[in-house]
Design a protein around this motif. Structure first.
Motif, PDB file in Angstrom:
ATOM      1  N   TRP A 134      84.932  40.833  16.870  1.00 49.72           N
ATOM      2  CA  TRP A 134      85.064  41.656  18.035  1.00 49.72           C
ATOM      3  C   TRP A 134      86.434  42.323  18.055  1.00 49.72           C
ATOM      4  O   TRP A 134      86.549  43.494  18.342  1.00 49.72           O
ATOM      5  N   PHE A 135      87.473  41.568  17.786  1.00 42.82           N
ATOM      6  CA  PHE A 135      88.833  42.099  17.825  1.00 42.82           C
ATOM      7  C   PHE A 135      89.010  43.255  16.835  1.00 42.82           C
ATOM      8  O   PHE A 135      89.551  44.301  17.193  1.00 42.82           O
ATOM      9  N   VAL A 136      88.532  43.066  15.599  1.00 41.90           N
ATOM     10  CA  VAL A 136      88.668  44.115  14.582  1.00 41.90           C
ATOM     11  C   VAL A 136      87.905  45.370  15.015  1.00 41.90           C
ATOM     12  O   VAL A 136      88.398  46.487  14.891  1.00 41.90           O
ATOM     13  N   GLY A 137      86.737  45.192  15.553  1.00 47.58           N
ATOM     14  CA  GLY A 137      85.955  46.331  16.043  1.00 47.58           C
ATOM     15  C   GLY A 137      86.673  47.074  17.158  1.00 47.58           C
ATOM     16  O   GLY A 137      86.707  48.308  17.181  1.00 47.58           O
ATOM     17  N   MET A 138      87.260  46.327  18.077  1.00 47.51           N
ATOM     18  CA  MET A 138      87.980  46.952  19.191  1.00 47.51           C
ATOM     19  C   MET A 138      89.192  47.728  18.679  1.00 47.51           C
ATOM     20  O   MET A 138      89.464  48.844  19.128  1.00 47.51           O
ATOM     21  N   VAL A 139      89.918  47.178  17.705  1.00 44.78           N
ATOM     22  CA  VAL A 139      91.065  47.874  17.136  1.00 44.78           C
ATOM     23  C   VAL A 139      90.612  49.155  16.444  1.00 44.78           C
ATOM     24  O   VAL A 139      91.228  50.216  16.620  1.00 44.78           O
ATOM     25  N   ARG A 140      89.530  49.090  15.671  1.00 45.17           N
ATOM     26  CA  ARG A 140      89.043  50.289  14.970  1.00 45.17           C
ATOM     27  C   ARG A 140      88.637  51.384  15.951  1.00 45.17           C
ATOM     28  O   ARG A 140      88.912  52.563  15.735  1.00 45.17           O
ATOM     29  N   ILE A 141      87.978  51.011  17.029  1.00 45.70           N
ATOM     30  CA  ILE A 141      87.565  52.003  18.031  1.00 45.70           C
ATOM     31  C   ILE A 141      88.793  52.619  18.697  1.00 45.70           C
ATOM     32  O   ILE A 141      88.867  53.825  18.897  1.00 45.70           O
ATOM     33  N   THR A 142      89.756  51.796  19.037  1.00 44.85           N
ATOM     34  CA  THR A 142      90.980  52.288  19.668  1.00 44.85           C
ATOM     35  C   THR A 142      91.730  53.219  18.726  1.00 44.85           C
ATOM     36  O   THR A 142      92.205  54.286  19.135  1.00 44.85           O
ATOM     37  N   LEU A 143      91.850  52.849  17.458  1.00 38.33           N
ATOM     38  CA  LEU A 143      92.524  53.701  16.483  1.00 38.33           C
ATOM     39  C   LEU A 143      91.783  55.016  16.253  1.00 38.33           C
ATOM     40  O   LEU A 143      92.383  56.008  15.855  1.00 38.33           O
ATOM     41  N   ALA A 144      90.494  55.031  16.513  1.00 36.45           N
ATOM     42  CA  ALA A 144      89.706  56.258  16.366  1.00 36.45           C
ATOM     43  C   ALA A 144      89.947  57.216  17.531  1.00 36.45           C
ATOM     44  O   ALA A 144      89.424  58.329  17.536  1.00 36.45           O
ATOM     45  N   GLY A 145      90.720  56.782  18.519  1.00 37.79           N
ATOM     46  CA  GLY A 145      91.071  57.684  19.615  1.00 37.79           C
ATOM     47  C   GLY A 145      90.219  57.541  20.857  1.00 37.79           C
ATOM     48  O   GLY A 145      90.293  58.373  21.757  1.00 37.79           O
ATOM     49  N   ILE A 146      89.425  56.504  20.951  1.00 39.09           N
ATOM     50  CA  ILE A 146      88.612  56.298  22.146  1.00 39.09           C
ATOM     51  C   ILE A 146      89.469  55.545  23.154  1.00 39.09           C
ATOM     52  O   ILE A 146      89.894  54.410  22.915  1.00 39.09           O
ATOM     53  N   ASP A 147      89.752  56.203  24.283  1.00 42.80           N
ATOM     54  CA  ASP A 147      90.697  55.656  25.252  1.00 42.80           C
ATOM     55  C   ASP A 147      90.203  54.421  26.004  1.00 42.80           C
ATOM     56  O   ASP A 147      90.960  53.499  26.261  1.00 42.80           O
ATOM     57  N   HIS A 148      88.954  54.404  26.377  1.00 41.12           N
ATOM     58  CA  HIS A 148      88.413  53.290  27.155  1.00 41.12           C
ATOM     59  C   HIS A 148      87.194  52.715  26.430  1.00 41.12           C
ATOM     60  O   HIS A 148      86.058  52.904  26.866  1.00 41.12           O
ATOM     61  N   PRO A 149      87.439  51.996  25.351  1.00 43.90           N
ATOM     62  CA  PRO A 149      86.307  51.485  24.569  1.00 43.90           C
ATOM     63  C   PRO A 149      85.552  50.389  25.310  1.00 43.90           C
ATOM     64  O   PRO A 149      86.123  49.648  26.108  1.00 43.90           O
ATOM     65  N   SER A 150      84.271  50.338  25.043  1.00 47.32           N
ATOM     66  CA  SER A 150      83.430  49.283  25.600  1.00 47.32           C
ATOM     67  C   SER A 150      82.671  48.662  24.437  1.00 47.32           C
ATOM     68  O   SER A 150      81.751  49.257  23.886  1.00 47.32           O
ATOM     69  N   LEU A 151      83.084  47.487  24.068  1.00 48.09           N
ATOM     70  CA  LEU A 151      82.487  46.800  22.942  1.00 48.09           C
ATOM     71  C   LEU A 151      82.096  45.410  23.411  1.00 48.09           C
ATOM     72  O   LEU A 151      82.924  44.686  23.978  1.00 48.09           O
ATOM     73  N   SER A 152      80.844  45.055  23.215  1.00 48.97           N
ATOM     74  CA  SER A 152      80.358  43.758  23.673  1.00 48.97           C
ATOM     75  C   SER A 152      80.205  42.805  22.509  1.00 48.97           C
ATOM     76  O   SER A 152      79.823  43.209  21.414  1.00 48.97           O
ATOM     77  N   PHE A 153      80.480  41.552  22.775  1.00 51.02           N
ATOM     78  CA  PHE A 153      80.322  40.514  21.765  1.00 51.02           C
ATOM     79  C   PHE A 153      79.019  39.791  22.050  1.00 51.02           C
ATOM     80  O   PHE A 153      78.713  39.448  23.183  1.00 51.02           O
TER      81      PHE A 153
END
Length: 186
Positions: free
Chosen positions: A1-20
């Motif tokens: 989950w953490f790696v996915g959240m970092v990748r989404i944030t680095l892609a420029g998505i300001d308010h990511p929503s990622l569920s585990f």
């Protein structure tokens, strides 16, 4: 989950929503367009599941993870949305619930084609024969195109790598319908 959240944030998505969690244990998205996707690319796990894991939220009860993921992906597409899913070739020709999943795709979706991949593309994870299934949420197709390619460059430990040029050539042939015979599949 953490790696996915970092990748989404680095892609420029300001308010990511990622569920585990386990996507197969959740209800399917259905046809609600605000919760569905234009494009899905997936390599789902290839394995049999315990009989208890046969999810009631899918139209076709199956103990194959491929069958469950295909139903989940199909229900996650917006109208006109496209999916490209890597599957073991055995799934494409097996009987039982897998055949019913294929029938569902043929009757309710536009299955564009199947691209056979070289046998060792997913090594060291598996050397199972594999293929890409390409389909859209659209009016069903009258025929399914099959394309196989073997042109690969070897890389150590028996793994085959598809070069970028080869992948582009296969995509071109697929889209231009060159060297591809229309074939019925069900």
């Amino acid at each position: 989950w953490f790696v996915g959240m970092v990748r989404i944030t680095l892609a420029g998505i300001d308010h990511p929503s990622l569920s585990f969690g386990d996507v197969l244990s959740r209800p399917t998205l259905g046809k609600r367009s605000r919760d569905t996707f234009d494009c899905v690319m997936a390599v789902p796990p290839w394995r049999r599941l315990d009989k208890e894991r046969s999810s009631a939220s899918f139209e076709i009860a199956t103990t194959s993870s491929e069958g469950q993921f295909l139903q989940h992906i199909a229900s996650s597409l917006r109208p006109g949305g496209r999916a490209v899913v890597a599957l073991p070739e055995a799934f494409l020709f097996s009987a039982g619930s897998e055949k019913r999943v294929r029938k569902l795709l043929m009757e309710e979706y536009h299955v564009e084609g199947i691209v056979g991949l070289p046998s060792n593309v997913f090594k060291p994870y598996t050397s199972t024969e594999s293929a890409l299934l390409v389909f859209r949420r659209a009016k069903p197709a009258e025929a399914v195109r099959f394309l196989r390619f073997e042109s690969v460059q070897g890389v150590g430990r028996g793994r085959d790598v598809v070069s970028g040029a080869t992948a582009l050539e296969v995509a071109r042939q697929f889209h231009e319908r060159k060297s591809v015979a229309d074939t019925v599949w069900a």
